[in-house]
Design a protein around this motif. Structure first.
Motif, mmCIF file in Angstrom:
data_model
loop_
_atom_site.group_PDB
_atom_site.id
_atom_site.type_symbol
_atom_site.label_atom_id
_atom_site.label_comp_id
_atom_site.label_asym_id
_atom_site.label_seq_id
_atom_site.Cartn_x
_atom_site.Cartn_y
_atom_site.Cartn_z
ATOM 1 N N SER A 162 0.830 -1.192 0.000
ATOM 2 C CA SER A 162 0.000 0.000 0.000
ATOM 3 C C SER A 162 0.871 1.250 0.000
ATOM 4 O O SER A 162 0.550 2.253 -0.639
ATOM 5 C CB SER A 162 -0.900 0.010 1.235
ATOM 6 N N ARG A 194 -3.410 -3.890 4.309
ATOM 7 C CA ARG A 194 -3.410 -2.971 3.167
ATOM 8 C C ARG A 194 -3.966 -1.615 3.569
ATOM 9 O O ARG A 194 -3.465 -0.572 3.161
ATOM 10 C CB ARG A 194 -4.206 -3.574 1.992
ATOM 11 N N PHE A 246 -1.877 1.881 3.879
ATOM 12 C CA PHE A 246 -2.371 3.074 3.192
ATOM 13 C C PHE A 246 -2.403 4.266 4.146
ATOM 14 O O PHE A 246 -1.870 5.336 3.866
ATOM 15 C CB PHE A 246 -3.783 2.803 2.657
ATOM 16 N N CYS A 293 -7.128 4.108 -4.441
ATOM 17 C CA CYS A 293 -6.357 2.887 -4.191
ATOM 18 C C CYS A 293 -7.364 1.783 -3.923
ATOM 19 O O CYS A 293 -8.069 1.811 -2.912
ATOM 20 C CB CYS A 293 -5.515 3.020 -2.924
ATOM 21 N N SER A 305 -8.397 -2.035 -2.918
ATOM 22 C CA SER A 305 -7.783 -3.042 -2.060
ATOM 23 C C SER A 305 -7.452 -4.324 -2.812
ATOM 24 O O SER A 305 -6.838 -5.230 -2.272
ATOM 25 C CB SER A 305 -8.687 -3.365 -0.873
ATOM 26 N N TYR A 314 -4.305 -3.844 -6.627
ATOM 27 C CA TYR A 314 -3.396 -4.649 -5.815
ATOM 28 C C TYR A 314 -3.573 -6.111 -6.199
ATOM 29 O O TYR A 314 -4.712 -6.596 -6.259
ATOM 30 C CB TYR A 314 -3.693 -4.481 -4.320
#
Lengths: 349, 349
Positions: A165, A195, A199, A244, A246, A274
């Motif tokens: 992350s 994650r 972040f 972003c 996951s 990801y």
DNA sequence: GTGAAAGCGCTAACAG
DNA sequence: CTGTTAGCGCTTTCAC
């Protein structure tokens, strides 16, 4: 009648012991007899019986692999890593697709025990694994992998989700983004929690506010969640300049929502995933993402397992956490300060 | 020391024969003794040795599956079909990923023979399978599946590729297309030849000219071929109003080329694939395509195999050809007679 | 109902 | 070097 070493022994006028030795390349046997035996053996088209051999040797060479669903992206690649390394090291692999069910897990583990597997690599379907431990009872080593891995499991290999992350955030920040939101489809696994934690930590260390949409667990996961949450963000006019996701599947949902609302990626907002599943590299997807080294994870899992097998019953924990990497494709760019919603030109109908 | 039926026999004061009977649910044993045995058995945590059992029974329950690459779309789904049906029928599955290599095929087949697999389902890496037949020598039945299947193979299950292409053409024609081109990435397999043949036949029966780009076999296949060929068609100003790709992967290449040249699908031209791999249903792909019933193919393969196993050595051929279906998504529409190249609005940069 | 005994096909000391 | 002899763990007649 099947042809066995006895058949060969008779034909060659020797004992079965000699045949066994010749066939297995032992040194203590005359060169002449060996060759005679070998010749007869394949004249007869002899095929050794592996089952009998293992029985006699009291030692199998098989390891098991439990996977929730081989048709789910990421697993085929991990499988390939495990498969290649296992074969290389002289072990054979028994793949069991558990269909995401604990029942299947339990029953497959039992079957593997009955077939005298030397150890098992498991991508469990759940955080909880007592039903597995109850049947293995510590008799053979277990290595855990996959998204459900957590510290209650003794041995495992996983990637550094916190670091992953961070990679994502740093990339976005370096592009100039300051308003970044994470969309996380579940918070029940250590993987996802890490994650999110990564972040937040990365955002804070950049002096940024860490916004996150985290599923309450009542909604479907993966693509569905990404889709609905993104729709909500757009319709509520609270879109960040970058997202972003996951996981890549969540990212796919984000893309779907963007297309539906006529937003373009990366022109209107940046997106990073990801996992780096196969889908991510498709020309129509081209997702920038944090890659788990799947093949390598497989290889390491095998190595840990075999080490554990060789060590026998030791209380040593076998763990390995490997570093993810950033794969830059085409869903991230610098934020466009002049953008507006909806944009001038639409995307798909 | 391992606990075996002997251990149990001693503890229960009976013979191993009785233990065996109790454990296997035979009728000729006293209810009392049975229960005593069963109780002791799981007090001890007894795990039967499957290897010993098969040796004694002289009959395994395993079937093999050879696949060129489990990470290639389509195979995971076929695997699931095979897996579920095999387990349902009491067989266990041994998956072997042949990595697209004949060497691997040969060696895996040998291993399967050694492990006394009862039969093998094979998605061969090549049209030619002598290296396989040389090791099985007709001792166990083989069922072939996958893209390399051809009539030199005795037993197989495949989909009706001629019909599939016809479905595609009919769909396009019904939409109003008259200028349709097939792009086929190889012409070395029966599968692809049938798809081309079906395309041509369907075009002709509609009174249309059957244009086709067929790889000379010197270029890379799949996405690559679709990409380059489409680029060529566009740049050479010979684009049809619709394209039939010989596979979804080829179609993906077509899409990539279209994006690069700023053509939109289906606005500027229609596209239809073949196979219905997972990718096809992704939101950013949404490919209309001819679907092979993959799961069902797996199921049928298992049934044919098991029938062949039960029949023993018979010369009967076991073949099954199943019907594909059309899956309509978003890459086909009526031809736009007013379109022009390049279109007013571009796609990706 | 229950058990003795003979394998299934192969390996592994251990003598010779 | 080669053969004898015991199994490995379980199943399967076949008597009792």
């Amino acid at each position: 009648m099947n042809i066995t070493i006895k058949t060969i022994a008779q034909r060659a006028g020797v004992s079965t012991a000699s045949v066994s030795k010749a066939l297995n390349g032992y040194p203590d046997i005359g060169k002449g007899t060996r060759e005679r035996i070998l010749k007869i053996s394949d004249q007869l088209g002899y095929t050794p019986n592996a089952l009998a051999r293992y029985l006699a040797r009291q030692k199998g060479h098989a390891i098991g692999l439990l996977i929730p669903d081989i048709s789910t992206p990421i697993y085929p690649e991990i499988f390939k890593g495990i498969d290649s390394e296992a074969r290389r090291l002289g072990f054979s692999l028994l793949l069991c697709d558990t269909n995401g069910k604990k029942d299947f897990e339990r029953s497959y583990v039992r079957t593997l025990m009955e077939n005298r597997a030397r150890g098992i690599i498991i991508a469990p379907v759940d955080n909880e694994i007592d039903h597995i431990l109850n049947v293995t009872r510590g008799r053979i080593p277990l290595i855990f992998i996959g998204g459900k891995v957590n510290d209650s499991m003794d041995n495992y290999v996983s990637n550094d989700n916190v670091m992953g992350s961070r990679l994502a955030v740093e990339h976005l920040v370096s592009l100039g983004h300051r308003h970044i939101r994470m969309i996380c489809d579940n918070y029940r696994t250590k993987t996802k929690r890490d994650r999110v934690a990564g972040f937040k930590a990365a955002m804070e260390s950049n002096g940024l506010e860490a916004d996150a949409s985290i599923s309450d667990g009542l909604h479907p996961e993966g693509m569905e969640y990404g889709f609905h949450e993104t729709l909500r963000l757009i319709d509520t006019d609270s879109m960040p300049t970058a997202i972003c996701a996951s996981s890549d599947m969540v990212a796919l949902g984000v893309m779907k929502a963007a297309a539906l609302r006529g937003l373009r990626i990366p022109e209107d907002f940046s997106l990073i995933g990801y996992d780096d599943i196969q889908f991510a590299s498709l020309p129509t997807v081209n997702l920038t993402t944090v890659a788990q080294p799947k093949f390598e994870i497989g290889i390491l899992a095998v190595r840990l397992l075999i080490r554990a097998i060789e060590e026998g019953n030791s209380a040593t924990r076998h763990r390995k956490i490997i570093e993810p990497t950033l794969v830059i494709r085409n869903t991230c760019t610098s934020p466009n300060t002049e953008r507006h919603f909806p944009p001038a030109q639409g995307g798909s109908p």
